[in-house]
Design a protein around this motif. Structure first.
Motif, PDB file in Angstrom:
ATOM      1  N   GLY A  99       0.838  -1.202   0.000  1.00 32.95           N
ATOM      2  CA  GLY A  99       0.000   0.000   0.000  1.00 32.95           C
ATOM      3  C   GLY A  99       0.871   1.249   0.000  1.00 32.95           C
ATOM      4  N   ALA A 100       0.295   2.346  -0.522  1.00 29.03           N
ATOM      5  CA  ALA A 100       1.000   3.636  -0.468  1.00 29.03           C
ATOM      6  C   ALA A 100       1.222   4.039   0.988  1.00 29.03           C
ATOM      7  N   LYS A 101       0.345   3.552   1.851  1.00 33.99           N
ATOM      8  CA  LYS A 101       0.466   3.865   3.276  1.00 33.99           C
ATOM      9  C   LYS A 101       1.839   3.423   3.791  1.00 33.99           C
ATOM     10  N   LEU A 102       2.270   2.235   3.404  1.00 35.13           N
ATOM     11  CA  LEU A 102       3.574   1.757   3.882  1.00 35.13           C
ATOM     12  C   LEU A 102       4.723   2.469   3.161  1.00 35.13           C
ATOM     13  N   GLY A 124      -5.565  17.842   5.544  1.00 39.62           N
ATOM     14  CA  GLY A 124      -4.786  16.791   4.908  1.00 39.62           C
ATOM     15  C   GLY A 124      -5.152  15.440   5.493  1.00 39.62           C
ATOM     16  N   TRP A 125      -4.712  14.420   4.826  1.00 41.64           N
ATOM     17  CA  TRP A 125      -5.071  13.042   5.192  1.00 41.64           C
ATOM     18  C   TRP A 125      -4.604  12.699   6.607  1.00 41.64           C
ATOM     19  N   VAL A 126      -5.433  11.949   7.317  1.00 44.33           N
ATOM     20  CA  VAL A 126      -5.221  11.628   8.742  1.00 44.33           C
ATOM     21  C   VAL A 126      -3.872  11.010   9.074  1.00 44.33           C
ATOM     22  N   SER A 127      -3.361  10.157   8.209  1.00 40.72           N
ATOM     23  CA  SER A 127      -2.218   9.343   8.632  1.00 40.72           C
ATOM     24  C   SER A 127      -0.868  10.062   8.554  1.00 40.72           C
ATOM     25  N   TYR A 128      -0.802  11.172   7.800  1.00 42.29           N
ATOM     26  CA  TYR A 128       0.501  11.838   7.673  1.00 42.29           C
ATOM     27  C   TYR A 128       1.073  12.213   9.047  1.00 42.29           C
ATOM     28  N   VAL A 129       0.239  12.868   9.857  1.00 44.35           N
ATOM     29  CA  VAL A 129       0.699  13.386  11.144  1.00 44.35           C
ATOM     30  C   VAL A 129       1.220  12.254  12.026  1.00 44.35           C
ATOM     31  N   ILE A 168       2.898  17.167  -0.471  1.00 46.83           N
ATOM     32  CA  ILE A 168       1.906  17.756  -1.375  1.00 46.83           C
ATOM     33  C   ILE A 168       1.049  16.609  -1.910  1.00 46.83           C
ATOM     34  N   ASN A 169      -0.229  16.660  -1.577  1.00 42.78           N
ATOM     35  CA  ASN A 169      -1.161  15.605  -1.985  1.00 42.78           C
ATOM     36  C   ASN A 169      -2.186  16.217  -2.938  1.00 42.78           C
ATOM     37  N   SER A 170      -2.022  15.877  -4.226  1.00 46.98           N
ATOM     38  CA  SER A 170      -2.885  16.460  -5.247  1.00 46.98           C
ATOM     39  C   SER A 170      -3.190  15.402  -6.300  1.00 46.98           C
ATOM     40  N   SER A 172      -6.366  16.192  -3.758  1.00 43.56           N
ATOM     41  CA  SER A 172      -6.246  16.086  -2.308  1.00 43.56           C
ATOM     42  C   SER A 172      -7.332  15.252  -1.648  1.00 43.56           C
ATOM     43  N   ASN A 173      -6.904  14.506  -0.651  1.00 44.46           N
ATOM     44  CA  ASN A 173      -7.799  13.919   0.346  1.00 44.46           C
ATOM     45  C   ASN A 173      -7.621  14.824   1.562  1.00 44.46           C
ATOM     46  N   PRO A 174      -8.623  15.487   2.074  1.00 46.99           N
ATOM     47  CA  PRO A 174     -10.058  15.249   1.913  1.00 46.99           C
ATOM     48  C   PRO A 174     -10.814  16.228   1.015  1.00 46.99           C
ATOM     49  N   ALA A 200       5.459  13.847  -2.943  1.00 47.81           N
ATOM     50  CA  ALA A 200       4.306  14.071  -3.823  1.00 47.81           C
ATOM     51  C   ALA A 200       3.399  12.852  -3.738  1.00 47.81           C
ATOM     52  N   ASP A 201       2.314  12.984  -2.990  1.00 46.96           N
ATOM     53  CA  ASP A 201       1.353  11.880  -2.870  1.00 46.96           C
ATOM     54  C   ASP A 201       0.320  12.048  -3.977  1.00 46.96           C
ATOM     55  N   ASP A 202       0.569  11.335  -5.080  1.00 48.68           N
ATOM     56  CA  ASP A 202      -0.259  11.468  -6.290  1.00 48.68           C
ATOM     57  C   ASP A 202      -1.262  10.328  -6.414  1.00 48.68           C
ATOM     58  N   ILE A 203      -1.645   9.725  -5.304  1.00 47.58           N
ATOM     59  CA  ILE A 203      -2.441   8.505  -5.394  1.00 47.58           C
ATOM     60  C   ILE A 203      -3.789   8.695  -6.103  1.00 47.58           C
ATOM     61  N   TYR A 204      -4.299   9.951  -6.115  1.00 51.72           N
ATOM     62  CA  TYR A 204      -5.596  10.191  -6.792  1.00 51.72           C
ATOM     63  C   TYR A 204      -5.424  10.776  -8.197  1.00 51.72           C
ATOM     64  N   ARG A 205      -4.230  10.709  -8.769  1.00 51.54           N
ATOM     65  CA  ARG A 205      -3.997  11.466  -9.996  1.00 51.54           C
ATOM     66  C   ARG A 205      -4.848  11.018 -11.185  1.00 51.54           C
ATOM     67  N   ALA A 234      -1.919   1.296  -6.437  1.00 50.77           N
ATOM     68  CA  ALA A 234      -2.978   0.702  -7.244  1.00 50.77           C
ATOM     69  C   ALA A 234      -4.371   0.885  -6.632  1.00 50.77           C
ATOM     70  N   SER A 235      -4.422   1.243  -5.337  1.00 47.27           N
ATOM     71  CA  SER A 235      -5.700   1.208  -4.602  1.00 47.27           C
ATOM     72  C   SER A 235      -6.831   1.974  -5.278  1.00 47.27           C
ATOM     73  N   LYS A 236      -6.573   3.240  -5.577  1.00 47.29           N
ATOM     74  CA  LYS A 236      -7.675   4.115  -5.989  1.00 47.29           C
ATOM     75  C   LYS A 236      -7.960   4.001  -7.482  1.00 47.29           C
ATOM     76  N   SER A 237      -6.905   3.831  -8.297  1.00 46.10           N
ATOM     77  CA  SER A 237      -7.108   3.823  -9.749  1.00 46.10           C
ATOM     78  C   SER A 237      -7.725   2.520 -10.242  1.00 46.10           C
ATOM     79  N   TRP A 243      -5.838  -5.164  -1.922  1.00 43.84           N
ATOM     80  CA  TRP A 243      -4.648  -5.897  -2.376  1.00 43.84           C
ATOM     81  C   TRP A 243      -3.373  -5.352  -1.755  1.00 43.84           C
ATOM     82  N   ARG A 244      -3.400  -4.099  -1.374  1.00 41.50           N
ATOM     83  CA  ARG A 244      -2.279  -3.436  -0.713  1.00 41.50           C
ATOM     84  C   ARG A 244      -1.035  -3.358  -1.576  1.00 41.50           C
ATOM     85  N   ILE A 245      -1.121  -2.632  -2.669  1.00 46.46           N
ATOM     86  CA  ILE A 245       0.062  -2.389  -3.488  1.00 46.46           C
ATOM     87  C   ILE A 245       0.234  -0.882  -3.707  1.00 46.46           C
TER      88      ILE A 245
END
Ligand code: PMP
Ligand code: GLU
Length: 392
Positions: A99-102, A124-129, A168-170, A172-174, A200-205, A234-237, A243-245
């Motif tokens: 996952g991008a989280k890891l 910004g997303w909860v887990s960064y902090v 920079i998350n764009s 952005s979540n939330p 650059a957290d581009d997970i929603y690009r 891979a999660s969002k797209s 699957w956690r990739i």
């Protein structure tokens, strides 16, 4: 039982907490409209499932893979990123993660010494902090001053000699806000000037709507690319949250350090999931486009409805991701709640509609609604919110 201070100081994930509560209510037979967690409601496309099944049946998925991921998956990710951005990453500049989280977790672990600071835009997303804290770092909130986006002035006001990175998350979540190329150019050059790594957290690009376009900060110029670590997955797209990739792409030294860390942590991301991800990242994008179209239709349905709810305020229509982040302070007051947290809790208890309190993202007067849900459910949920606010 003694527990380490490291974990005692960390707050649980609020997104997961609300979604677990919603799941428990559903299990009790209650009607729940779970608009809390951010994940596509679609199941993984069949061709991706089939790639995993084939890898399982052939025995290929039985074994450990290299800690940084299967070479074929790294090649598929590199080709995909090159195709989308024109930026070429070598295999040594890429690490596949659970996952991008890891990827983010591992990045902060290898980047931060005690007291090192990371600038985190709010909201910004909860887990960064919490991830920064878990690495012994110090999260520094940067309040966004421009349509939920931070400017160089906002960042500069929080910069100290201990600042090591900026996230920079764009999109952005939330908020679904998308940074423009001009905004990212200013931020990228500012970071370069002060030797601050850009995360650059581009997970929603891939999730952009109504003609919006996106230029990643890695695309601006080679110096900025070299000072950036790209995080995605891979999660969002591909509707692959389970699957956690995920992956990180960036400077070789950083990627080697992350690989060393992950070699002692997960060993490798689950092999079957990696084979599935090869199919996903090598695909022609049709499945992504179909899901994107559905999200766009839902945004265009839900946004005007939400604006009609008394006490819900959201001046800008989001351009990406799958969230709405209205200010609901007035709705809380109208329903005689002293805080938005209480309002959100009462809304769930009385109408079955689950939102995430904005406090989780740093803005306690807001609430987050994920529209990655069936359109009919979204329409019903909003009519329940409207009735709830109207009746009090
Ligand atoms: N970054 C952002 C902004 C997110 O919203 C999420 C949530 N899923 C992640 C990273 C992590 O995604 P995953 O671990 O599923 O790849
Ligand atoms: N990122 C998604 C969200 O914000 C999934 C849950 C999580 O990992 O926080 O809801």
């Amino acid at each position: 039982m003694h527990l380490a201070k490291r974990i005692l100081n960390v707050a649980p994930s609020a997104t997961l907490a609300v979604s677990n509560l919603a799941k428990e209510m559903k299990a009790r037979g209650e009607t729940v409209f779970d608009l809390s967690i951010g994940q596509p409601d679609f199941t993984t496309p069949d061709f991706i499932d089939q790639a995993a099944v084939a890898a399982i049946q052939s025995g290929a998925a039985s074994f450990y893979t290299p800690a940084a991921g299967l070479p074929a998956l790294k090649d598929a990710i590199a080709a995909h990123v090159l195709d989308q951005t024109g930026v070429r990453y070598s295999p040594k500049q890429l690490v596949v993660t659970t996952g991008a989280k890891l990827a983010l977790y591992g990045l902060f672990q290898v980047l931060l010494d005690p007291g090192d600071e990371v600038l985190i835009p709010v909201p910004g997303w909860v887990s960064y902090v919490e991830q920064v804290r878990l690495a012994g770092g110090v999260p520094r909130a940067v309040m966004s001053s421009s349509h939920f986006k931070v400017t160089v002035d906002d960042l500069e006001a929080q910069r100290t000699k201990h600042t090591r990175a900026v996230i920079i998350n764009s999109p952005s979540n939330p908020t679904g806000a998308v940074y423009t190329k001009a905004e990212l150019t200013l931020i990228g050059n500012w970071a370069l000037r002060h030797d601050i790594l850009v995360v650059a957290d581009d997970i929603y690009r891939d999730l952009l709507y109504n003609g919006a376009t996106y230029t990643s900060i890695i695309q601006i110029d080679p110096a900025i690319t070299a000072n950036t670590v790209l995080i995605s997955g891979a999660s969002k797209s591909y509707a692959m949250t389970g699957w956690r990739i995920g992956f990180a792409a960036g400077p070789e030294k950083l990627i080697a350090a992350m690989t060393k860390l992950l070699g002692h942590a997960t060993g490798n991301p689950t092999a079957a999931a990696q084979y599935a991800a090869i199919a996903a990242f090598s695909s022609d994008g049709q499945s992504v486009a179909a899901m994107r179209d559905a999200f766009e239709d839902r945004l265009n349905t839900v946004y005007p409805l939400l604006l009609q709810v008394p006490g819900f305020e959201l001046p800008d229509k989001p351009q990406g991701a799958f969230y709405l982040f209205p200010n609901v302070r007035r709705a809380a007051t109208l329903t005689h709640h002293t805080s938005v947290d209480d309002f959100v809790a009462a809304l769930l208890a009385e109408t079955g509609v689950a939102l995430v309190p904005g406090r989780a993202f740093g803005l306690p007067d807001h609430a987050r609604l994920s529209y990655a849900a069936a359109k009919a459910d979204l329409v019903e949920a909003i009519s329940r919110i409207q009735a709830f606010v109207g009746q009090n």
